[in-house]
Motif scaffolding. Structure first.
Motif, mmCIF file in Angstrom:
data_model
loop_
_atom_site.group_PDB
_atom_site.id
_atom_site.type_symbol
_atom_site.label_atom_id
_atom_site.label_comp_id
_atom_site.label_asym_id
_atom_site.label_seq_id
_atom_site.Cartn_x
_atom_site.Cartn_y
_atom_site.Cartn_z
ATOM 1 N N ALA A 19 -9.374 28.007 5.334
ATOM 2 C CA ALA A 19 -8.635 28.267 6.561
ATOM 3 C C ALA A 19 -7.132 28.143 6.382
ATOM 4 C CB ALA A 19 -9.102 27.305 7.655
ATOM 5 N N PHE A 20 -6.696 27.306 5.452
ATOM 6 C CA PHE A 20 -5.276 26.970 5.351
ATOM 7 C C PHE A 20 -4.769 26.936 3.913
ATOM 8 C CE2 PHE A 20 -2.159 23.351 5.055
ATOM 9 C CZ PHE A 20 -1.092 23.980 5.672
ATOM 10 N N GLY A 21 -5.633 26.565 2.985
ATOM 11 C CA GLY A 21 -5.228 26.336 1.605
ATOM 12 C C GLY A 21 -4.470 27.473 0.946
ATOM 13 N N PRO A 22 -4.960 28.717 0.994
ATOM 14 C CA PRO A 22 -4.250 29.801 0.302
ATOM 15 C C PRO A 22 -2.822 30.000 0.797
ATOM 16 C CG PRO A 22 -6.488 30.471 0.797
ATOM 17 C CD PRO A 22 -6.275 29.166 1.508
ATOM 18 N N GLU A 23 -2.603 29.900 2.111
ATOM 19 C CA GLU A 23 -1.251 30.062 2.650
ATOM 20 C C GLU A 23 -0.352 28.905 2.217
ATOM 21 O OE1 GLU A 23 -3.725 32.815 4.262
ATOM 22 O OE2 GLU A 23 -4.060 30.662 4.528
ATOM 23 N N TYR A 24 -0.906 27.703 2.236
ATOM 24 C CA TYR A 24 -0.124 26.539 1.816
ATOM 25 C C TYR A 24 0.253 26.650 0.341
ATOM 26 C CZ TYR A 24 1.278 21.675 1.197
ATOM 27 O OH TYR A 24 1.996 20.535 0.918
ATOM 28 N N VAL A 25 -0.721 26.984 -0.481
ATOM 29 C CA VAL A 25 -0.464 27.106 -1.919
ATOM 30 C C VAL A 25 0.584 28.185 -2.187
ATOM 31 C CG1 VAL A 25 -1.483 27.803 -4.123
ATOM 32 C CG2 VAL A 25 -2.705 26.221 -2.631
ATOM 33 N N TYR A 26 0.517 29.282 -1.434
ATOM 34 C CA TYR A 26 1.459 30.376 -1.686
ATOM 35 C C TYR A 26 2.889 29.985 -1.320
ATOM 36 C CZ TYR A 26 3.237 35.073 -2.278
ATOM 37 O OH TYR A 26 3.948 36.157 -2.725
ATOM 38 N N THR A 27 3.065 29.273 -0.211
ATOM 39 C CA THR A 27 4.425 28.843 0.135
ATOM 40 C C THR A 27 4.975 27.895 -0.924
ATOM 41 O OG1 THR A 27 3.591 27.024 1.517
ATOM 42 C CG2 THR A 27 4.076 29.114 2.618
ATOM 43 N N GLN A 28 4.120 27.066 -1.489
ATOM 44 C CA GLN A 28 4.593 26.156 -2.536
ATOM 45 C C GLN A 28 4.913 26.915 -3.824
ATOM 46 O OE1 GLN A 28 5.073 23.044 -1.067
ATOM 47 N NE2 GLN A 28 4.297 24.397 0.533
ATOM 48 N N ALA A 29 4.236 28.056 -4.025
ATOM 49 C CA ALA A 29 4.525 28.876 -5.203
ATOM 50 C C ALA A 29 5.934 29.452 -5.156
ATOM 51 C CB ALA A 29 3.500 30.006 -5.318
ATOM 52 N N TYR A 86 0.827 -1.202 0.000
ATOM 53 C CA TYR A 86 0.000 0.000 0.000
ATOM 54 C C TYR A 86 0.868 1.261 0.000
ATOM 55 C CZ TYR A 86 -3.889 -3.021 1.472
ATOM 56 O OH TYR A 86 -4.848 -4.001 1.544
ATOM 57 N N VAL A 87 0.306 2.333 -0.535
ATOM 58 C CA VAL A 87 0.863 3.675 -0.389
ATOM 59 C C VAL A 87 -0.249 4.560 0.157
ATOM 60 C CG1 VAL A 87 1.839 5.703 -1.536
ATOM 61 C CG2 VAL A 87 2.517 3.404 -2.274
ATOM 62 N N LEU A 88 0.038 5.240 1.259
ATOM 63 C CA LEU A 88 -0.911 6.193 1.836
ATOM 64 C C LEU A 88 -0.283 7.574 1.753
ATOM 65 C CD1 LEU A 88 -3.533 6.866 3.337
ATOM 66 C CD2 LEU A 88 -2.334 6.374 5.489
ATOM 67 N N THR A 89 -0.893 8.432 0.975
ATOM 68 C CA THR A 89 -0.347 9.771 0.789
ATOM 69 C C THR A 89 -1.367 10.815 1.217
ATOM 70 O OG1 THR A 89 0.734 11.254 -0.817
ATOM 71 C CG2 THR A 89 -1.160 10.001 -1.593
ATOM 72 N N THR A 90 -0.877 11.958 1.619
ATOM 73 C CA THR A 90 -1.736 13.082 1.983
ATOM 74 C C THR A 90 -1.259 14.319 1.248
ATOM 75 O OG1 THR A 90 -2.086 12.190 4.205
ATOM 76 C CG2 THR A 90 -2.629 14.498 3.859
ATOM 77 N N GLU A 91 -2.181 15.003 0.620
ATOM 78 C CA GLU A 91 -1.869 16.254 -0.056
ATOM 79 C C GLU A 91 -2.987 17.260 0.209
ATOM 80 O OE1 GLU A 91 0.780 17.236 -1.570
ATOM 81 O OE2 GLU A 91 1.890 15.341 -1.684
ATOM 82 N N VAL A 92 -2.645 18.524 0.083
ATOM 83 C CA VAL A 92 -3.623 19.597 0.229
ATOM 84 C C VAL A 92 -4.065 20.021 -1.161
ATOM 85 C CG1 VAL A 92 -4.024 21.953 1.038
ATOM 86 C CG2 VAL A 92 -2.642 20.370 2.406
ATOM 87 N N ALA A 93 -5.371 20.068 -1.365
ATOM 88 C CA ALA A 93 -5.907 20.438 -2.671
ATOM 89 C C ALA A 93 -5.856 21.946 -2.858
ATOM 90 C CB ALA A 93 -7.344 19.947 -2.805
ATOM 91 N N GLU A 142 -11.319 12.482 3.506
ATOM 92 C CA GLU A 142 -11.101 13.889 3.842
ATOM 93 C C GLU A 142 -10.487 13.990 5.228
ATOM 94 O OE1 GLU A 142 -13.636 18.082 4.263
ATOM 95 O OE2 GLU A 142 -14.567 16.273 3.410
ATOM 96 N N GLY A 143 -9.387 14.746 5.351
ATOM 97 C CA GLY A 143 -8.696 14.871 6.625
ATOM 98 C C GLY A 143 -9.202 16.039 7.448
ATOM 99 N N ARG A 144 -8.877 16.018 8.733
ATOM 100 C CA ARG A 144 -9.235 17.132 9.614
ATOM 101 C C ARG A 144 -8.472 18.394 9.230
ATOM 102 N NH1 ARG A 144 -7.172 18.986 14.691
ATOM 103 N NH2 ARG A 144 -8.758 20.096 15.913
ATOM 104 N N LEU A 145 -7.262 18.221 8.718
ATOM 105 C CA LEU A 145 -6.492 19.352 8.235
ATOM 106 C C LEU A 145 -7.249 19.979 7.064
ATOM 107 C CD1 LEU A 145 -2.663 19.261 7.528
ATOM 108 C CD2 LEU A 145 -4.235 20.486 6.048
ATOM 109 N N PRO A 146 -7.557 21.263 7.133
ATOM 110 C CA PRO A 146 -8.390 21.886 6.097
ATOM 111 C C PRO A 146 -7.837 21.681 4.691
ATOM 112 C CG PRO A 146 -8.120 23.373 7.955
ATOM 113 C CD PRO A 146 -7.192 22.224 8.198
ATOM 114 N N GLY A 147 -8.681 21.177 3.801
ATOM 115 C CA GLY A 147 -8.304 21.004 2.407
ATOM 116 C C GLY A 147 -7.530 19.738 2.104
ATOM 117 N N SER A 148 -7.247 18.922 3.117
ATOM 118 C CA SER A 148 -6.410 17.741 2.904
ATOM 119 C C SER A 148 -7.234 16.533 2.480
ATOM 120 C CB SER A 148 -5.625 17.396 4.169
ATOM 121 O OG SER A 148 -6.504 16.984 5.209
#
Length: 326
Positions: A272-282, A254-261, A310-316
């Motif tokens: 709550a979290f997605g825009p900041e996460y996306v910006y750091t990746q930019a 198995y492979v279990l992966t987690t990513e933020v959409a 769907e994870g508790r972490l927003p957008g995950s």
């Protein structure tokens, strides 16, 4: 007399910035665990005396700690912040210097990865803390429905989450991380937990799948907030990476992966979290994919998609895939 309420959001941003930086620094120094366990006396920490006292006095003024004699202890709100400190460590510790160099990156006077970079150790450790705090319940529910004997944790950080999972499941483990400092800390934590005979820590750049050892003997790979690092190199590179991973794993692994959409950009959805996460990746020119796109990439590489949670972490989203048995 009641304090006057000042309705000026700019001061909220200032408070958030300083608090994030202070909490991250104390986590790096190991003081937050002491603070959470039994409180701290600033003079006993060995810090610069004036600044050390000022640091905890500031946290008291912001309601994060309270003073009991010469000792500072966490308040209720401080305890909540401690439990979710991974986000602040990931941001301030991992990306703080890069964000402070944003003017140079925007003007092309500096280049990310050359003059400016993130701190991969604190990105890894912060991500591991986030996973432990906000994904553990979903991970344990998923793992309860599958069989495995050896966990390979790509981007293991300080190893806490891997240790926790091995303890809970009686599995063996191998932690992989690119940061020498994170690997050294993880090795210490493994020994401290008494898991030296069950968990190995390996320093390796896991974006090169051919350099990752032991995959042939691992039947559960965990890759939290990692696969987009490979996607940065191109979608074709990602599919090739997943294909070669599938080829090396044993049948049925198995492979279990987690990513933020990426943010939905819907007016009806609070991000709550997605825009900041996306910006750091930019900062690294990284693009993100949604769960359907990740599923398509895994399927193209030869995996079977088992579950998307769907994870508790927003957008995950947690995505469980499996190499076919035959």
């Amino acid at each position: 007399m009641a304090q006057q309420v000042i309705d000026r959001p700019v001061f909220d941003y200032m408070q958030a910035y300083v608090t994030c930086t202070v909490i991250s620094a104390l986590e790096k120094l190991g003081a937050l665990d002491q603070l959470a366990e039994h409180g701290v006396v600033p003079a006993e920490l060995g810090y610069e005396e004036f600044l050390g006292e000022a640091t905890f006095r500031y946290l008291a003024e912001r309601g994060i700690v309270r003073q009991e004699g010469n000792r500072y202890v966490l308040t209720k709100s401080g305890r909540h912040l401690y439990d979710e400190r991974g986000y602040l460590l990931w941001l301030a510790g991992g990306y703080g210097e890069a964000l402070n160099s944003l003017d140079g990156l925007l003007s092309r006077k500096q280049t990310f990865g050359t003059e400016v970079d993130r701190d991969v150790r604190w990105v890894a450790v912060g991500s591991a803390l986030v996973g432990e705090a906000d994904l553990r319940a979903e991970v344990m529910e998923i793992l309860g429905g599958i069989e495995f004997t050896t966990i390979g944790d790509i981007g293991c950080g300080n190893g806490h989450f891997l240790i926790d999972l091995c303890r809970a499941t009686d599995a063996k483990g191998v932690g992989f991380d690119i940061s020498p400092a994170a690997c050294a800390e993880a090795t210490q934590e493994v020994e401290r937990a008494g898991f030296g005979d069950r968990i190995d820590i390996v320093q390796v750049d896991a974006t090169d799948v051919d350099s990752v050892p032991h995959l042939e003997n691992i039947d559960l790979v965990m890759a939290f907030f990692f696969m987009h690092e490979v996607l940065e190199l191109g979608h074709d590179v990602l599919v090739d990476y997943l294909t070669r991973t599938c080829e090396r794993l044993p049948a049925g692994a198995y492979v279990l992966t987690t990513e933020v959409a990426p943010p939905t950009q819907s007016e009806d959805t609070a991000e709550a979290f997605g825009p900041e996460y996306v910006y750091t990746q930019a900062l690294m020119s990284q693009r993100l994919m949604n769960a359907e796109q990740w599923s398509a990439a895994f399927t193209e590489a030869g995996f079977q998609v088992e579950r998307i949670v769907e994870g508790r972490l927003p957008g995950s989203r947690l995505i469980l895939v499996r190499k076919p048995l035959a």
